[in-house]
Design an enzyme around this catalytic site. Structure first.
Site, PDB file in Angstrom:
ATOM      1  CG  HIS A 109     109.190 -15.581   5.917  1.00  0.00           C
ATOM      2  ND1 HIS A 109     110.556 -15.388   5.952  1.00  0.00           N
ATOM      3  CD2 HIS A 109     108.750 -14.886   4.834  1.00  0.00           C
ATOM      4  CE1 HIS A 109     110.921 -14.609   4.951  1.00  0.00           C
ATOM      5  NE2 HIS A 109     109.839 -14.302   4.247  1.00  0.00           N
ATOM      6  CD  GLU A 110     105.234 -15.337   3.241  1.00  0.00           C
ATOM      7  OE1 GLU A 110     104.913 -14.138   3.070  1.00  0.00           O
ATOM      8  OE2 GLU A 110     106.198 -15.863   2.656  1.00  0.00           O
ATOM      9  CG  HIS A 113     106.623 -10.509   4.576  1.00  0.00           C
ATOM     10  ND1 HIS A 113     107.665  -9.615   4.446  1.00  0.00           N
ATOM     11  CD2 HIS A 113     107.078 -11.698   4.081  1.00  0.00           C
ATOM     12  CE1 HIS A 113     108.702 -10.231   3.898  1.00  0.00           C
ATOM     13  NE2 HIS A 113     108.377 -11.498   3.674  1.00  0.00           N
ATOM     14  CG  HIS A 116     106.929  -4.359   8.126  1.00  0.00           C
ATOM     15  ND1 HIS A 116     108.144  -4.555   7.494  1.00  0.00           N
ATOM     16  CD2 HIS A 116     106.913  -3.052   8.470  1.00  0.00           C
ATOM     17  CE1 HIS A 116     108.823  -3.421   7.482  1.00  0.00           C
ATOM     18  NE2 HIS A 116     108.092  -2.487   8.061  1.00  0.00           N
TER      19      HIS A 116
END
Length: 319
Positions: A109-110, A113, A116
């Site tokens: 998940h991290e 980020h 991105h």
């Protein structure tokens, strides 16, 4: 109806006569947590991201070779996990790795980020580099979903598949159903304010309790104590934030479908989205990536995925 069907399955699986709100957080079965070394977690996540292409995986590997990740708990370190950084630096990930499957998903998940931010910073000037909150959870959820699909492709054990399938259904519950309920509560209380009517604790309680009845249905016991839950949700102090979790999850679901079904063309569009920062509106950036968030069919597609997972859960519980 799909959510109500899931709640009925959960009720049967837990063997309870009544399903209360706290029962949606109870594991469907007791499983001994497997110890997962951090190095194994890294390689599992990178393998799961292979559908995004060799370039993406190579760039993502930098996170682990160039010190992007603060891995372990430490004295004075804050809890939880997040990705942060500033323009002109590499992204940084704060992690508190616990050697379990949940931590592996958190890492994926991290990293979403961070990638991105990495691509947006590389491809946009400072003024357009910081992507909007509307799309902030898209890349992270894409990574989590790819990890889930990767693990399911490899898993044949019934109980472990049940764990993974229910993980997705619970994520959908918490991110689409629950956050939409939060958003409706927020809309209603703002409408109350616009009418010049009092925003009393009693009004909040009755409104929130009624929404829980609507969203969880007659098959769930809605205990009266839930009517104060709104008071502990900090997002309500950041007006119209919560719905973006639901739209982000929905967009990510559609993107993963495209990536797995279409391959390189969909990947290239997605990479364009990651590199877009805030150079255009979130709606246009997602539309160019292949997801039209103004079309109700996008949400319908997400519910079809939910229905497929629900079907497998029903089969696994029947075995």
């Amino acid at each position: 109806p799909l959510f109500f069907a899931y709640l009925e399955l959960r009720k049967k699986a837990l063997g309870v006569e009544e399903l209360h709100l706290y029962d949606v957080y109870t594991p469907l079965y007791k499983e001994k947590q497997r110890h997962i070394p951090y190095e194994e977690a890294v390689e599992t996540v990178l393998a799961a991201l292979a559908p995004l292409g060799e370039d993406y995986v190579r760039d993502a590997r930098q996170a682990f070779s160039q010190g992007w990740v603060d891995v372990l708990e430490n004295q004075g370190k804050t809890s939880g996990a997040y990705s942060s950084g500033v323009y002109g630096t590499k992204p940084f990930i704060l992690l508190n790795y616990q050697y379990n499957l949940n931590s592996v998903f958190t890492l994926a998940h991290e990293l979403g980020h961070s990638m991105h931010s990495y691509y947006s910073n590389q491809n946009q000037p400072y003024i357009y580099s910081n992507y909007e909150i509307f799309v902030a959870e898209v890349a992270s959820t894409v990574n989590e979903t790819l990890l889930l699909r990767h693990l399911l492709d490899q898993e044949t054990d019934r109980q472990k598949r049940l764990l993974l399938v229910n993980y997705y259904l619970d994520q959908f519950r918490g991110t689409v159903f629950r956050q939409t309920m939060f958003a409706e509560f927020e809309k209603l209380i703002h409408q109350q304010a616009e009418k010049g009517l009092p925003l009393s604790c009693e009004y909040f309680q009755e409104t929130y309790y009624r929404l829980n009845q609507d969203y969880f249905g007659s098959g769930m016991v809605i205990d009266r104590e839930i009517d104060m839950e709104w008071s502990r949700i900090p997002h309500f102090y950041r007006s119209f934030y919560v719905y973006k979790y639901a739209t982000g999850f929905t967009a990510a679901t559609a993107l993963v479908q495209g990536i797995l079904e279409q391959g390189r063309p969909a990947v290239e569009k997605y990479r364009g989205f990651l590199a877009g920062g805030c150079s255009d509106s979130p709606i246009n950036l997602l539309r160019r990536a292949g997801v039209d968030m103004t079309d109700a069919a996008t949400l319908d597609r997400a519910f079809l995925v939910y229905a497929d997972f629900l079907k497998e859960l029903r089969t696994l519980l029947a075995d």
